[in-house]
Design an enzyme around this catalytic site. Sequence first.
Site, PDB file in Angstrom:
ATOM      1  N   ASN A 165       0.742  -1.094   0.001  1.00  0.00           N
ATOM      2  CA  ASN A 165       0.223  -0.038   0.004  1.00  0.00           C
ATOM      3  C   ASN A 165       0.789   1.152   0.114  1.00  0.00           C
ATOM      4  O   ASN A 165       1.676   1.462   0.907  1.00  0.00           O
ATOM      5  CB  ASN A 165      -0.920  -0.007   1.316  1.00  0.00           C
ATOM      6  N   LYS A 218      27.076  39.529  -9.188  1.00  0.00           N
ATOM      7  CA  LYS A 218      25.835  39.575  -8.556  1.00  0.00           C
ATOM      8  C   LYS A 218      25.145  40.818  -9.065  1.00  0.00           C
ATOM      9  O   LYS A 218      25.616  42.095  -9.300  1.00  0.00           O
ATOM     10  CB  LYS A 218      25.982  39.947  -7.008  1.00  0.00           C
ATOM     11  N   HIS A 250      39.692  36.391 -13.682  1.00  0.00           N
ATOM     12  CA  HIS A 250      40.152  36.108 -12.229  1.00  0.00           C
ATOM     13  C   HIS A 250      39.814  36.790 -11.223  1.00  0.00           C
ATOM     14  O   HIS A 250      40.069  38.039 -11.369  1.00  0.00           O
ATOM     15  CB  HIS A 250      41.673  35.930 -12.511  1.00  0.00           C
ATOM     16  N   ALA A 287      42.278  40.912 -13.318  1.00  0.00           N
ATOM     17  CA  ALA A 287      42.506  39.915 -12.119  1.00  0.00           C
ATOM     18  C   ALA A 287      42.226  41.072 -11.024  1.00  0.00           C
ATOM     19  O   ALA A 287      43.300  41.921 -10.872  1.00  0.00           O
ATOM     20  CB  ALA A 287      43.567  39.225 -12.015  1.00  0.00           C
TER      21      ALA A 287
END
Length: 456
Positions: free
Chosen positions: A172, A336, A348, A365
Amino acid sequence: MERTCLAIILAAGESTRMKSAMSKVLHPVAGRPMIAHVVDALASASITDVALVVGRDAEAVSTAASTGSVTVSSFLQKERLGTAHAVLAARAAIEKGYDDVLVVFGDTPLITAAPLTAARERLAEGNDVVVIGFETADPTGYGRLIVKDGELLAIREHKDASEEERRITYCNGGLMAISGSKALDLLGRIGNANVKGEYYLTDLVEIVRSLGGRAIAVEAPEEELTGCNTRAELAYIERLWQQRRRQELMLAGVSMVAPETVFLAWDTELAEDVLVEPNVVFGPGVRVESGAVIHAFSHVEGAHVRAGATVGPFARLRPGADLGPKSKVGNFCEVKKAEIGAGAKVNHLTYIGDAFVGAGSNIGAGTITCNYDGVNKHVTRIGENTFIGSNASLVAPVSIGSGALVASGSVITEDVPADAVAFGRARQEIKPGRAPILRQRYEAEKAARKKVKAAE
């Protein structure tokens, strides 16, 4: 299927074994509350009316179940007196009148539309109760489905089963479809003459047979009926969900070098010919277009990676990151709420936040967009084909025009016109022969500190 259907989701359990401050159905699977997965399965089965039976965390559970794809009405089960009692908490919804009443659990996030649709189809054939079951190699602890000549005779709990019945491997799954016209009458006949004094939905099978009705079972894959009561079971369900989704994506043309190390969110979109290297995590809200490459050890959430772009290795894309076609965000970079233009390179050790980077630009970088003043976020705008030298700090709000060049190590606080060269650093000075003198001074200071420390 034109028949009307009410789905009743049972989500009123105390979740004691989960050892949690919140209801188990709120715990995420693939970044989404597990109950939302159940609602999605109902929507995929063309079921639009849902009665949600809640207990603890009622408001939060109701919110999590309201995904927008179905109409959800919540009903509070004040006492925990068994599954049939829980179903009857939604009596007002059942009384509206439906062809089918489908009972499901809020802690089975792996369920799909197929067994739900199959159960309803069997109701349409004239059956009164349809139980969704599963075959398992180890049925220990499960209620057995006693089937003869295609008819479900009873659901026998393991502790009550005979030795012969215990050899049955058809079990079941708990989910059940009931004829809507008979649902309230059948549910009202369930008694509580048992040790716990509870009302069990499984009693419906023998009740309907005693009234001359018919009960049958339909089979679903065992994993789809997996319930969640503990943290270990939650981890197991997460693993099954991830395996299933990876397989779907690979069959759709996505390449995964080591699929078992790739973790997806419930809404991750990966297009054909996307390559995902090992140890990549996708949070919610990610869309990756064809030909993009997500290199190893990258974390991507709330981002749009356009065709042919590359990410990582060891890159982090946070919500609002939008990478243009054939752009690159390389190792140890974080982006972001920023747009990276077509063909632009952020290779980098760089943070780009609240920014616009024009097509073809190169960000050296160690560059940082200094977007936060301690109170507010500010925007950095970088034009097309701009070169930002290594270790530059761009103090927002600031704009750098197309074709401009920013010298390495600069702190840029004012707008830079197009095609200009900007230096934002002190001029280098050289003092010949000064180094030995400084070393002697430093050694003397060090010795003095040691002397003071020894005297303490």
